[in-house]
Design a protein around this motif. Structure first.
Motif, PDB file in Angstrom:
ATOM      1  N   UNK A 169      33.655  32.342  46.971  1.00 47.76           N
ATOM      2  CA  UNK A 169      34.178  33.301  47.946  1.00 47.76           C
ATOM      3  C   UNK A 169      34.964  34.405  47.248  1.00 47.76           C
ATOM      4  N   UNK A 170      35.769  34.047  46.263  1.00 47.80           N
ATOM      5  CA  UNK A 170      36.567  35.045  45.542  1.00 47.80           C
ATOM      6  C   UNK A 170      35.687  36.000  44.752  1.00 47.80           C
ATOM      7  N   UNK A 171      34.638  35.470  44.112  1.00 52.52           N
ATOM      8  CA  UNK A 171      33.733  36.342  43.364  1.00 52.52           C
ATOM      9  C   UNK A 171      33.035  37.328  44.289  1.00 52.52           C
ATOM     10  N   UNK A 172      32.587  36.847  45.430  1.00 53.66           N
ATOM     11  CA  UNK A 172      31.931  37.718  46.399  1.00 53.66           C
ATOM     12  C   UNK A 172      32.885  38.781  46.914  1.00 53.66           C
ATOM     13  N   UNK A 173      34.157  38.408  47.060  1.00 56.48           N
ATOM     14  CA  UNK A 173      35.148  39.336  47.586  1.00 56.48           C
ATOM     15  C   UNK A 173      35.477  40.443  46.588  1.00 56.48           C
ATOM     16  N   UNK A 174      35.487  40.125  45.287  1.00 50.19           N
ATOM     17  CA  UNK A 174      35.905  41.113  44.287  1.00 50.19           C
ATOM     18  C   UNK A 174      34.733  41.745  43.543  1.00 50.19           C
ATOM     19  N   UNK A 175      33.510  41.470  43.989  1.00 45.77           N
ATOM     20  CA  UNK A 175      32.342  41.978  43.278  1.00 45.77           C
ATOM     21  C   UNK A 175      32.342  43.498  43.185  1.00 45.77           C
ATOM     22  N   UNK A 176      32.690  44.189  44.293  1.00 43.91           N
ATOM     23  CA  UNK A 176      32.640  45.654  44.262  1.00 43.91           C
ATOM     24  C   UNK A 176      33.793  46.250  43.462  1.00 43.91           C
ATOM     25  N   UNK A 177      34.778  45.420  43.091  1.00 40.03           N
ATOM     26  CA  UNK A 177      35.876  45.879  42.239  1.00 40.03           C
ATOM     27  C   UNK A 177      35.671  45.468  40.782  1.00 40.03           C
ATOM     28  N   UNK A 178      34.593  44.767  40.532  1.00 41.46           N
ATOM     29  CA  UNK A 178      34.296  44.279  39.183  1.00 41.46           C
ATOM     30  C   UNK A 178      33.054  44.939  38.599  1.00 41.46           C
ATOM     31  N   UNK A 179      31.961  44.922  39.339  1.00 40.91           N
ATOM     32  CA  UNK A 179      30.685  45.377  38.792  1.00 40.91           C
ATOM     33  C   UNK A 179      30.541  46.901  38.727  1.00 40.91           C
ATOM     34  N   UNK A 180      30.693  47.651  39.848  1.00 39.36           N
ATOM     35  CA  UNK A 180      30.522  49.113  39.761  1.00 39.36           C
ATOM     36  C   UNK A 180      31.432  49.809  38.751  1.00 39.36           C
ATOM     37  N   UNK A 181      32.749  49.477  38.668  1.00 41.93           N
ATOM     38  CA  UNK A 181      33.590  50.188  37.698  1.00 41.93           C
ATOM     39  C   UNK A 181      33.187  49.971  36.241  1.00 41.93           C
ATOM     40  N   UNK A 182      32.483  48.881  35.955  1.00 41.65           N
ATOM     41  CA  UNK A 182      32.018  48.635  34.590  1.00 41.65           C
ATOM     42  C   UNK A 182      30.598  49.162  34.386  1.00 41.65           C
TER      43      UNK A 182
END
Length: 307
Positions: free
Chosen positions: A269-282
Protein backbone atom coordinates in the motif's frame (compact mmCIF):
# COMPACT_ATOMS: atom_id res chain seq x y z
CA UNK A 1 -20.13 16.76 18.26
CA UNK A 2 -18.65 20.26 18.57
CA UNK A 3 -16.35 19.10 21.38
CA UNK A 4 -14.96 16.41 19.08
CA UNK A 5 -14.44 18.95 16.32
CA UNK A 6 -12.55 21.43 18.48
CA UNK A 7 -9.85 18.98 19.61
CA UNK A 8 -8.73 17.83 16.12
CA UNK A 9 -5.47 19.75 15.76
CA UNK A 10 -3.16 16.87 14.82
CA UNK A 11 -3.67 13.96 12.45
CA UNK A 12 -2.23 10.45 12.66
CA UNK A 13 -0.51 8.89 9.64
CA UNK A 14 -1.30 5.19 10.03
CA UNK A 15 0.60 4.12 6.90
CA UNK A 16 3.71 3.65 9.05
CA UNK A 17 2.15 0.82 11.05
CA UNK A 18 4.38 -2.23 10.86
CA UNK A 19 7.53 -0.40 9.69
CA UNK A 20 9.23 -0.12 13.08
CA UNK A 21 11.30 -3.30 12.67
CA UNK A 22 13.04 -2.13 9.50
CA UNK A 23 12.69 1.64 9.64
CA UNK A 24 16.47 2.22 9.54
CA UNK A 25 16.70 0.30 6.26
CA UNK A 26 13.73 2.23 4.90
CA UNK A 27 15.33 5.49 6.02
CA UNK A 28 18.57 4.65 4.19
CA UNK A 29 16.75 3.65 0.98
CA UNK A 30 14.48 6.71 1.12
CA UNK A 31 17.43 9.04 1.69
CA UNK A 32 19.24 7.43 -1.24
CA UNK A 33 16.21 7.89 -3.50
CA UNK A 34 15.85 11.53 -2.47
CA UNK A 35 19.55 12.16 -3.15
CA UNK A 36 19.21 10.56 -6.60
CA UNK A 37 16.16 12.74 -7.33
CA UNK A 38 18.13 15.86 -6.45
CA UNK A 39 21.17 14.71 -8.41
CA UNK A 40 19.42 13.94 -11.70
CA UNK A 41 17.08 16.94 -11.61
CA UNK A 42 19.70 19.49 -10.55
CA UNK A 43 22.04 18.15 -13.24
CA UNK A 44 19.45 18.83 -15.94
CA UNK A 45 18.49 22.22 -14.47
CA UNK A 46 22.08 23.48 -14.16
CA UNK A 47 23.01 22.15 -17.60
CA UNK A 48 20.15 24.05 -19.24
CA UNK A 49 20.80 27.25 -17.27
CA UNK A 50 24.56 27.48 -17.91
CA UNK A 51 24.47 26.49 -21.60
CA UNK A 52 23.03 29.32 -23.73
CA UNK A 53 22.65 26.89 -26.65
CA UNK A 54 19.94 25.18 -24.59
CA UNK A 55 17.92 28.36 -24.03
CA UNK A 56 15.21 27.13 -26.36
CA UNK A 57 11.50 26.57 -25.57
CA UNK A 58 11.75 22.79 -25.31
CA UNK A 59 14.64 22.93 -22.84
CA UNK A 60 13.12 25.80 -20.84
CA UNK A 61 9.97 23.72 -20.37
CA UNK A 62 12.10 20.72 -19.42
CA UNK A 63 13.95 22.83 -16.85
CA UNK A 64 10.62 23.80 -15.29
CA UNK A 65 9.52 20.16 -15.26
CA UNK A 66 12.62 19.26 -13.26
CA UNK A 67 12.13 22.22 -10.90
CA UNK A 68 8.58 21.03 -10.32
CA UNK A 69 9.90 17.55 -9.54
CA UNK A 70 12.07 19.02 -6.79
CA UNK A 71 9.18 21.15 -5.53
CA UNK A 72 6.79 18.22 -5.26
CA UNK A 73 9.22 15.84 -3.60
CA UNK A 74 10.26 18.55 -1.10
CA UNK A 75 6.72 18.36 0.25
CA UNK A 76 7.07 14.64 0.89
CA UNK A 77 10.57 13.26 1.51
CA UNK A 78 11.77 15.46 4.43
CA UNK A 79 8.62 14.64 6.42
CA UNK A 80 8.87 10.95 5.47
CA UNK A 81 12.52 10.76 6.57
CA UNK A 82 11.63 12.41 9.87
CA UNK A 83 8.73 10.01 10.45
CA UNK A 84 10.86 6.95 9.73
CA UNK A 85 13.12 7.85 12.66
CA UNK A 86 10.30 8.94 14.95
CA UNK A 87 8.29 6.64 17.27
CA UNK A 88 5.15 8.73 16.62
CA UNK A 89 3.74 9.54 13.20
CA UNK A 90 1.58 12.60 13.47
CA UNK A 91 1.23 15.84 11.53
CA UNK A 92 -0.46 19.08 12.45
CA UNK A 93 -3.68 19.95 10.66
CA UNK A 94 -2.00 22.99 9.09
CA UNK A 95 1.03 20.93 8.08
CA UNK A 96 -1.27 18.34 6.54
CA UNK A 97 -3.01 21.01 4.44
CA UNK A 98 0.34 22.45 3.34
CA UNK A 99 1.66 19.03 2.35
CA UNK A 100 -1.53 18.27 0.44
CA UNK A 101 -1.29 21.64 -1.32
CA UNK A 102 2.32 21.04 -2.40
CA UNK A 103 1.68 17.50 -3.67
CA UNK A 104 -1.53 18.41 -5.52
CA UNK A 105 -0.14 21.58 -7.09
CA UNK A 106 3.04 19.77 -8.17
CA UNK A 107 1.02 16.99 -9.86
CA UNK A 108 -1.16 19.56 -11.64
CA UNK A 109 1.86 21.63 -12.69
CA UNK A 110 3.33 18.48 -14.25
CA UNK A 111 0.38 18.31 -16.64
CA UNK A 112 0.49 22.05 -17.37
CA UNK A 113 4.15 21.83 -18.34
CA UNK A 114 3.60 18.66 -20.38
CA UNK A 115 0.85 20.52 -22.29
CA UNK A 116 3.36 23.27 -23.12
CA UNK A 117 5.86 20.68 -24.30
CA UNK A 118 3.23 19.04 -26.51
CA UNK A 119 2.22 22.41 -27.96
CA UNK A 120 5.87 23.30 -28.59
CA UNK A 121 6.44 20.08 -30.53
CA UNK A 122 3.21 20.57 -32.47
CA UNK A 123 4.29 24.03 -33.64
CA UNK A 124 7.89 22.91 -34.32
CA UNK A 125 6.87 19.96 -36.51
CA UNK A 126 3.53 20.98 -38.01
CA UNK A 127 4.13 24.74 -38.40
CA UNK A 128 7.92 25.14 -38.61
CA UNK A 129 7.78 28.37 -40.66
CA UNK A 130 6.02 30.28 -37.87
CA UNK A 131 7.74 28.54 -34.95
CA UNK A 132 10.03 31.43 -34.00
CA UNK A 133 7.24 33.99 -34.27
CA UNK A 134 4.90 31.87 -32.13
CA UNK A 135 7.41 30.69 -29.51
CA UNK A 136 9.01 34.04 -28.66
CA UNK A 137 10.76 34.69 -25.34
CA UNK A 138 7.87 36.87 -24.18
CA UNK A 139 5.26 34.21 -24.97
CA UNK A 140 7.36 31.48 -23.37
CA UNK A 141 7.59 33.58 -20.21
CA UNK A 142 3.80 34.00 -20.19
CA UNK A 143 3.24 30.29 -20.85
CA UNK A 144 5.54 29.27 -17.99
CA UNK A 145 4.01 31.85 -15.65
CA UNK A 146 0.50 30.50 -16.18
CA UNK A 147 1.72 26.88 -16.10
CA UNK A 148 2.66 27.58 -12.47
CA UNK A 149 -0.04 30.11 -11.56
CA UNK A 150 -3.11 28.12 -12.65
CA UNK A 151 -2.29 24.89 -10.73
CA UNK A 152 -1.32 26.84 -7.62
CA UNK A 153 -4.51 28.93 -7.77
CA UNK A 154 -6.84 25.98 -8.39
CA UNK A 155 -5.28 23.80 -5.71
CA UNK A 156 -5.17 26.74 -3.29
CA UNK A 157 -8.93 27.20 -3.71
CA UNK A 158 -9.45 23.49 -3.05
CA UNK A 159 -7.18 23.60 0.01
CA UNK A 160 -8.93 26.66 1.44
CA UNK A 161 -12.30 24.94 0.96
CA UNK A 162 -10.99 21.84 2.76
CA UNK A 163 -9.60 23.94 5.61
CA UNK A 164 -13.02 25.47 6.25
CA UNK A 165 -14.53 22.07 6.98
CA UNK A 166 -14.89 20.86 10.56
CA UNK A 167 -13.20 17.52 11.18
CA UNK A 168 -14.78 14.57 12.97
CA UNK A 169 -11.76 12.28 12.66
CA UNK A 170 -7.95 12.34 12.83
CA UNK A 171 -6.89 9.16 11.02
CA UNK A 172 -5.08 9.39 7.66
CA UNK A 173 -4.57 5.87 6.20
CA UNK A 174 -1.40 6.87 4.32
CA UNK A 175 2.16 8.00 4.90
CA UNK A 176 1.36 11.54 3.70
CA UNK A 177 -1.57 13.95 3.49
CA UNK A 178 -3.71 14.84 0.50
CA UNK A 179 -6.82 17.00 0.34
CA UNK A 180 -9.07 14.10 -0.66
CA UNK A 181 -8.34 12.14 2.53
CA UNK A 182 -8.59 15.23 4.73
CA UNK A 183 -11.93 16.00 3.11
CA UNK A 184 -13.16 12.52 4.03
CA UNK A 185 -12.61 13.41 7.70
CA UNK A 186 -15.00 16.36 7.44
CA UNK A 187 -18.19 16.15 9.48
CA UNK A 188 -20.18 17.29 6.45
CA UNK A 189 -19.37 18.06 2.83
CA UNK A 190 -20.10 21.54 1.48
CA UNK A 191 -21.09 22.17 -2.12
CA UNK A 192 -17.79 23.96 -2.76
CA UNK A 193 -15.79 21.01 -1.41
CA UNK A 194 -17.43 18.83 -4.06
CA UNK A 195 -17.57 21.23 -7.02
CA UNK A 196 -14.01 22.62 -6.84
CA UNK A 197 -12.18 19.24 -6.79
CA UNK A 198 -14.53 17.96 -9.52
CA UNK A 199 -13.67 21.00 -11.66
CA UNK A 200 -9.94 20.51 -11.03
CA UNK A 201 -10.08 16.82 -11.98
CA UNK A 202 -12.03 17.64 -15.15
CA UNK A 203 -9.72 20.52 -16.05
CA UNK A 204 -6.60 18.37 -15.87
CA UNK A 205 -8.27 15.41 -17.52
CA UNK A 206 -8.79 17.76 -20.48
CA UNK A 207 -5.06 18.48 -20.33
CA UNK A 208 -4.42 14.76 -20.84
CA UNK A 209 -6.92 14.64 -23.72
CA UNK A 210 -5.18 17.59 -25.41
CA UNK A 211 -1.74 16.02 -25.03
CA UNK A 212 -2.92 12.66 -26.40
CA UNK A 213 -4.71 14.35 -29.31
CA UNK A 214 -1.69 16.49 -30.18
CA UNK A 215 0.66 13.50 -30.25
CA UNK A 216 -1.79 11.43 -32.29
CA UNK A 217 -1.87 14.30 -34.79
CA UNK A 218 1.93 14.51 -34.73
CA UNK A 219 2.29 10.78 -35.34
CA UNK A 220 -0.08 11.01 -38.30
CA UNK A 221 1.89 13.97 -39.66
CA UNK A 222 5.31 12.43 -39.11
CA UNK A 223 4.56 9.14 -40.81
CA UNK A 224 4.53 10.89 -44.17
CA UNK A 225 7.98 12.47 -43.82
CA UNK A 226 11.35 10.95 -42.96
CA UNK A 227 12.57 14.29 -41.60
CA UNK A 228 9.53 14.73 -39.37
CA UNK A 229 9.76 11.11 -38.29
CA UNK A 230 13.33 11.72 -37.15
CA UNK A 231 12.25 14.85 -35.24
CA UNK A 232 9.46 12.96 -33.58
CA UNK A 233 11.68 10.11 -32.43
CA UNK A 234 14.32 12.52 -31.14
CA UNK A 235 12.19 15.12 -29.33
CA UNK A 236 8.62 13.84 -28.99
CA UNK A 237 9.27 10.29 -27.86
CA UNK A 238 10.78 11.44 -24.53
CA UNK A 239 7.68 13.59 -23.94
CA UNK A 240 5.40 10.65 -24.56
CA UNK A 241 7.41 8.42 -22.24
CA UNK A 242 7.32 11.06 -19.48
CA UNK A 243 3.57 11.54 -19.98
CA UNK A 244 3.00 7.80 -19.61
CA UNK A 245 5.14 7.66 -16.47
CA UNK A 246 3.28 10.58 -14.84
CA UNK A 247 -0.24 9.49 -15.85
CA UNK A 248 0.22 5.80 -14.94
CA UNK A 249 1.83 6.66 -11.59
CA UNK A 250 -0.94 9.10 -10.65
CA UNK A 251 -3.77 6.89 -11.88
CA UNK A 252 -2.27 3.97 -9.99
CA UNK A 253 -2.53 5.93 -6.76
CA UNK A 254 -5.93 7.54 -7.48
CA UNK A 255 -7.57 4.28 -8.47
CA UNK A 256 -6.11 2.44 -5.50
CA UNK A 257 -7.18 5.23 -3.14
CA UNK A 258 -10.78 4.79 -4.22
CA UNK A 259 -11.02 1.09 -5.05
CA UNK A 260 -7.94 -0.47 -3.42
CA UNK A 261 -8.18 -3.62 -1.35
CA UNK A 262 -7.36 -3.44 2.35
CA UNK A 263 -6.15 -7.04 2.18
CA UNK A 264 -2.87 -5.85 0.64
CA UNK A 265 0.11 -5.61 2.97
CA UNK A 266 0.99 -2.17 4.36
CA UNK A 267 4.29 -2.19 2.46
CA UNK A 268 2.53 -2.70 -0.88
CA UNK A 269 0.00 0.00 0.00
CA UNK A 270 2.81 2.43 0.85
CA UNK A 271 4.65 1.74 -2.40
CA UNK A 272 1.49 2.32 -4.40
CA UNK A 273 0.86 5.53 -2.49
CA UNK A 274 4.33 7.00 -3.10
CA UNK A 275 4.89 5.71 -6.63
CA UNK A 276 4.18 9.07 -8.29
CA UNK A 277 6.64 10.72 -5.87
CA UNK A 278 9.35 8.16 -6.58
CA UNK A 279 9.30 7.11 -10.23
CA UNK A 280 8.55 10.28 -12.31
CA UNK A 281 11.08 12.55 -10.50
CA UNK A 282 13.84 10.02 -11.24
CA UNK A 283 12.78 8.58 -14.59
CA UNK A 284 11.79 11.81 -16.37
CA UNK A 285 15.21 13.55 -16.11
CA UNK A 286 16.95 10.31 -17.06
CA UNK A 287 14.74 9.89 -20.14
CA UNK A 288 15.57 13.39 -21.35
CA UNK A 289 19.21 13.11 -20.34
CA UNK A 290 19.73 9.98 -22.42
CA UNK A 291 17.39 10.74 -25.31
CA UNK A 292 17.97 14.43 -26.11
CA UNK A 293 21.34 14.66 -27.83
CA UNK A 294 22.17 18.23 -26.78
CA UNK A 295 21.44 17.50 -23.13
CA UNK A 296 23.40 14.24 -23.18
CA UNK A 297 26.46 15.77 -24.86
CA UNK A 298 26.50 18.79 -22.58
CA UNK A 299 26.17 16.67 -19.43
CA UNK A 300 29.04 14.46 -20.60
CA UNK A 301 31.15 17.56 -21.26
CA UNK A 302 30.45 18.88 -17.76
CA UNK A 303 31.24 15.52 -16.16
CA UNK A 304 34.51 15.26 -18.09
CA UNK A 305 35.37 18.94 -17.43
CA UNK A 306 35.51 19.73 -21.14
CA UNK A 307 34.73 23.17 -22.52
Amino acid sequence: MMDNVSVVSTLTLSGFNGTASYRVTLFALTLLCYCVIWLVNVTIIVTIIVDKALHEPMYIFLCNLCINGLYGTAGFYPKLLSDLLSPTHVISYTGCLVQGFVLHSSACADFSILVLMAYDRYVAICRPLVYHSVMTKEKIGIFVFFAWLVPIYLVLMSTITTSLSSLCGSHIPKIYCINYLVGKLACSASIASVIIPAFNYTFYFLHIIFIVWSYMYLIKKCILSNENRSKFMQTCLPHLLCLNVVVISLLFDLLYMRFGSKTLSQSVQNFMAMEFLLIPPIINPLIYGFKLTKIRKRVMQILSWEK
